[in-house]
Write a protein that holds these residues in place. Structure first.
Motif, PDB file in Angstrom:
ATOM      1  N   ALA A  74       0.832  -1.203   0.000  1.00 36.89           N
ATOM      2  CA  ALA A  74       0.000   0.000   0.000  1.00 36.89           C
ATOM      3  C   ALA A  74       0.867   1.254   0.000  1.00 36.89           C
ATOM      4  CB  ALA A  74      -0.937  -0.010   1.205  1.00 36.89           C
ATOM      5  N   LEU A  75       1.959   1.234   0.752  1.00 37.81           N
ATOM      6  CA  LEU A  75       2.864   2.388   0.782  1.00 37.81           C
ATOM      7  C   LEU A  75       3.571   2.552  -0.560  1.00 37.81           C
ATOM      8  CD1 LEU A  75       4.191   1.807   4.388  1.00 37.81           C
ATOM      9  CD2 LEU A  75       2.910   3.819   3.621  1.00 37.81           C
ATOM     10  N   ASP A  76       3.982   1.440  -1.188  1.00 35.16           N
ATOM     11  CA  ASP A  76       4.570   1.508  -2.539  1.00 35.16           C
ATOM     12  C   ASP A  76       3.604   2.186  -3.503  1.00 35.16           C
ATOM     13  OD1 ASP A  76       7.001   0.236  -1.982  1.00 35.16           O
ATOM     14  OD2 ASP A  76       6.251  -1.748  -2.566  1.00 35.16           O
ATOM     15  N   THR A  77       2.360   1.742  -3.467  1.00 32.28           N
ATOM     16  CA  THR A  77       1.340   2.293  -4.363  1.00 32.28           C
ATOM     17  C   THR A  77       1.118   3.768  -4.092  1.00 32.28           C
ATOM     18  OG1 THR A  77       0.265   0.138  -4.550  1.00 32.28           O
ATOM     19  CG2 THR A  77      -1.058   2.060  -5.123  1.00 32.28           C
ATOM     20  N   SER A  78       1.041   4.131  -2.817  1.00 31.60           N
ATOM     21  CA  SER A  78       0.835   5.540  -2.461  1.00 31.60           C
ATOM     22  C   SER A  78       1.972   6.414  -2.967  1.00 31.60           C
ATOM     23  CB  SER A  78       0.708   5.696  -0.951  1.00 31.60           C
ATOM     24  OG  SER A  78      -0.468   5.089  -0.504  1.00 31.60           O
ATOM     25  N   LEU A  79       3.205   5.931  -2.812  1.00 31.58           N
ATOM     26  CA  LEU A  79       4.353   6.703  -3.303  1.00 31.58           C
ATOM     27  C   LEU A  79       4.314   6.812  -4.822  1.00 31.58           C
ATOM     28  CD1 LEU A  79       7.005   8.207  -2.887  1.00 31.58           C
ATOM     29  CD2 LEU A  79       8.158   5.993  -2.807  1.00 31.58           C
ATOM     30  N   ASN A  80       4.011   5.712  -5.502  1.00 33.89           N
ATOM     31  CA  ASN A  80       3.971   5.730  -6.967  1.00 33.89           C
ATOM     32  C   ASN A  80       2.890   6.642  -7.514  1.00 33.89           C
ATOM     33  OD1 ASN A  80       6.126   3.970  -7.259  1.00 33.89           O
ATOM     34  ND2 ASN A  80       4.825   2.167  -7.240  1.00 33.89           N
ATOM     35  N   LEU A  81       1.770   6.753  -6.801  1.00 31.23           N
ATOM     36  CA  LEU A  81       0.660   7.582  -7.262  1.00 31.23           C
ATOM     37  C   LEU A  81       0.727   9.021  -6.761  1.00 31.23           C
ATOM     38  CD1 LEU A  81      -2.301   5.042  -6.893  1.00 31.23           C
ATOM     39  CD2 LEU A  81      -1.039   5.663  -8.962  1.00 31.23           C
ATOM     40  N   ALA A  82       1.664   9.296  -5.873  1.00 28.53           N
ATOM     41  CA  ALA A  82       1.786  10.654  -5.323  1.00 28.53           C
ATOM     42  C   ALA A  82       2.204  11.626  -6.425  1.00 28.53           C
ATOM     43  CB  ALA A  82       2.813  10.663  -4.189  1.00 28.53           C
ATOM     44  N   PRO A  83       1.726  12.859  -6.343  1.00 23.67           N
ATOM     45  CA  PRO A  83       2.144  13.859  -7.334  1.00 23.67           C
ATOM     46  C   PRO A  83       3.643  14.141  -7.215  1.00 23.67           C
ATOM     47  CG  PRO A  83       0.652  14.820  -5.687  1.00 23.67           C
ATOM     48  CD  PRO A  83       0.785  13.374  -5.372  1.00 23.67           C
ATOM     49  N   PRO A  84       4.241  14.638  -8.280  1.00 23.80           N
ATOM     50  CA  PRO A  84       5.695  14.881  -8.275  1.00 23.80           C
ATOM     51  C   PRO A  84       6.182  15.748  -7.114  1.00 23.80           C
ATOM     52  CG  PRO A  84       4.826  15.121 -10.487  1.00 23.80           C
ATOM     53  CD  PRO A  84       3.645  14.947  -9.572  1.00 23.80           C
ATOM     54  N   ASP A  85       5.422  16.773  -6.738  1.00 24.83           N
ATOM     55  CA  ASP A  85       5.883  17.621  -5.632  1.00 24.83           C
ATOM     56  C   ASP A  85       5.884  16.854  -4.310  1.00 24.83           C
ATOM     57  OD1 ASP A  85       3.040  17.657  -5.831  1.00 24.83           O
ATOM     58  OD2 ASP A  85       2.929  19.469  -4.604  1.00 24.83           O
ATOM     59  N   ALA A  86       4.936  15.963  -4.105  1.00 29.20           N
ATOM     60  CA  ALA A  86       4.918  15.154  -2.880  1.00 29.20           C
ATOM     61  C   ALA A  86       6.080  14.164  -2.888  1.00 29.20           C
ATOM     62  CB  ALA A  86       3.585  14.412  -2.749  1.00 29.20           C
ATOM     63  N   ARG A  87       6.393  13.596  -4.048  1.00 28.40           N
ATOM     64  CA  ARG A  87       7.539  12.674  -4.129  1.00 28.40           C
ATOM     65  C   ARG A  87       8.837  13.407  -3.838  1.00 28.40           C
ATOM     66  NH1 ARG A  87       5.849   9.421  -9.450  1.00 28.40           N
ATOM     67  NH2 ARG A  87       5.395  11.541  -9.987  1.00 28.40           N
ATOM     68  N   ALA A  88       8.944  14.650  -4.317  1.00 26.19           N
ATOM     69  CA  ALA A  88      10.152  15.446  -4.040  1.00 26.19           C
ATOM     70  C   ALA A  88      10.258  15.742  -2.544  1.00 26.19           C
ATOM     71  CB  ALA A  88      10.127  16.741  -4.843  1.00 26.19           C
ATOM     72  N   ARG A  89       9.130  16.091  -1.911  1.00 25.63           N
ATOM     73  CA  ARG A  89       9.145  16.333  -0.462  1.00 25.63           C
ATOM     74  C   ARG A  89       9.503  15.056   0.293  1.00 25.63           C
ATOM     75  NH1 ARG A  89       4.623  19.539  -1.791  1.00 25.63           N
ATOM     76  NH2 ARG A  89       3.193  17.850  -1.239  1.00 25.63           N
ATOM     77  N   PHE A  90       8.995  13.905  -0.166  1.00 27.66           N
ATOM     78  CA  PHE A  90       9.307  12.628   0.470  1.00 27.66           C
ATOM     79  C   PHE A  90      10.811  12.382   0.444  1.00 27.66           C
ATOM     80  CE2 PHE A  90      10.017   8.007  -0.238  1.00 27.66           C
ATOM     81  CZ  PHE A  90       9.659   7.564   1.024  1.00 27.66           C
ATOM     82  N   THR A  91      11.417  12.561  -0.715  1.00 27.90           N
ATOM     83  CA  THR A  91      12.855  12.366  -0.842  1.00 27.90           C
ATOM     84  C   THR A  91      13.605  13.331   0.073  1.00 27.90           C
ATOM     85  OG1 THR A  91      12.577  11.618  -3.111  1.00 27.90           O
ATOM     86  CG2 THR A  91      14.777  12.347  -2.481  1.00 27.90           C
ATOM     87  N   ALA A  92      13.169  14.582   0.107  1.00 24.04           N
ATOM     88  CA  ALA A  92      13.809  15.576   0.981  1.00 24.04           C
ATOM     89  C   ALA A  92      13.614  15.208   2.448  1.00 24.04           C
ATOM     90  CB  ALA A  92      13.239  16.964   0.697  1.00 24.04           C
ATOM     91  N   ASN A  93      12.434  14.711   2.809  1.00 26.25           N
ATOM     92  CA  ASN A  93      12.172  14.309   4.196  1.00 26.25           C
ATOM     93  C   ASN A  93      13.106  13.195   4.644  1.00 26.25           C
ATOM     94  OD1 ASN A  93      10.100  16.144   4.378  1.00 26.25           O
ATOM     95  ND2 ASN A  93       8.464  14.641   4.171  1.00 26.25           N
ATOM     96  N   LEU A  94      13.503  12.352   3.707  1.00 24.56           N
ATOM     97  CA  LEU A  94      14.418  11.259   4.043  1.00 24.56           C
ATOM     98  C   LEU A  94      15.870  11.713   4.054  1.00 24.56           C
ATOM     99  CD1 LEU A  94      12.878   8.286   2.054  1.00 24.56           C
ATOM    100  CD2 LEU A  94      12.702   8.780   4.492  1.00 24.56           C
ATOM    101  N   GLY A  95      16.114  12.960   3.642  1.00 21.60           N
ATOM    102  CA  GLY A  95      17.475  13.472   3.632  1.00 21.60           C
ATOM    103  C   GLY A  95      18.275  12.988   2.447  1.00 21.60           C
ATOM    104  N   ALA A  96      17.603  12.605   1.396  1.00 18.42           N
ATOM    105  CA  ALA A  96      18.289  12.083   0.208  1.00 18.42           C
ATOM    106  C   ALA A  96      17.869  12.881  -1.017  1.00 18.42           C
ATOM    107  CB  ALA A  96      17.947  10.610   0.023  1.00 18.42           C
ATOM    108  N   GLU A  97      17.967  14.204  -0.912  1.00 13.73           N
ATOM    109  CA  GLU A  97      17.453  15.051  -1.981  1.00 13.73           C
ATOM    110  C   GLU A  97      18.049  14.727  -3.337  1.00 13.73           C
ATOM    111  OE1 GLU A  97      16.638  19.136  -1.687  1.00 13.73           O
ATOM    112  OE2 GLU A  97      16.660  19.044   0.475  1.00 13.73           O
TER     113      GLU A  97
END
Length: 110
Positions: A55-78
């Protein structure tokens, strides 16, 4: 795009924050309780069940590009660190050599 091999509470919390959803909204989105989502923040090392991993894989894959960018930044792997070209590596090598010579002079003069 960031790919998660095994989701943890840290990853799930970062995705929730990146999607700018409350615990309750994210829980509803995933079909779990709000308490489950809250536990991910409290226990970042926690590994969700295989069904939640999907479910988390699917949510990440379907997230809009700006949310995916924030996710990557939140993990500290910009962004991956920039690569150094040969000229920069040559300059660094020369600087290290200069520093080694200065240090050698300092240690022999004391």
């Amino acid at each position: 795009m960031t790919v998660i091999d095994q989701w943890t509470g840290r990853h799930a919390h970062a995705l929730r924050a990146a999607m700018r959803q409350t615990n309750e909204a994210f829980a509803e989105h995933l079909g779990v309780s709000a308490r489950t989502v809250a536990k991910w923040r409290e226990r970042p090392e926690m590994v969700p069940s295989p069904q939640l991993q999907e479910a988390l894989d699917t949510s990440l894959n379907l997230a809009p590009p700006d949310a995916r960018a924030r996710f990557t930044a939140n993990l500290g792997a910009e962004e991956p660190p920039p690569t150094l070209d040969d000229s920069v590596l040559g300059q660094l090598h020369a600087a290290v050599g200069d520093l080694a010579r200065v240090l050698a002079r300092i240690t022999t003069s004391t």
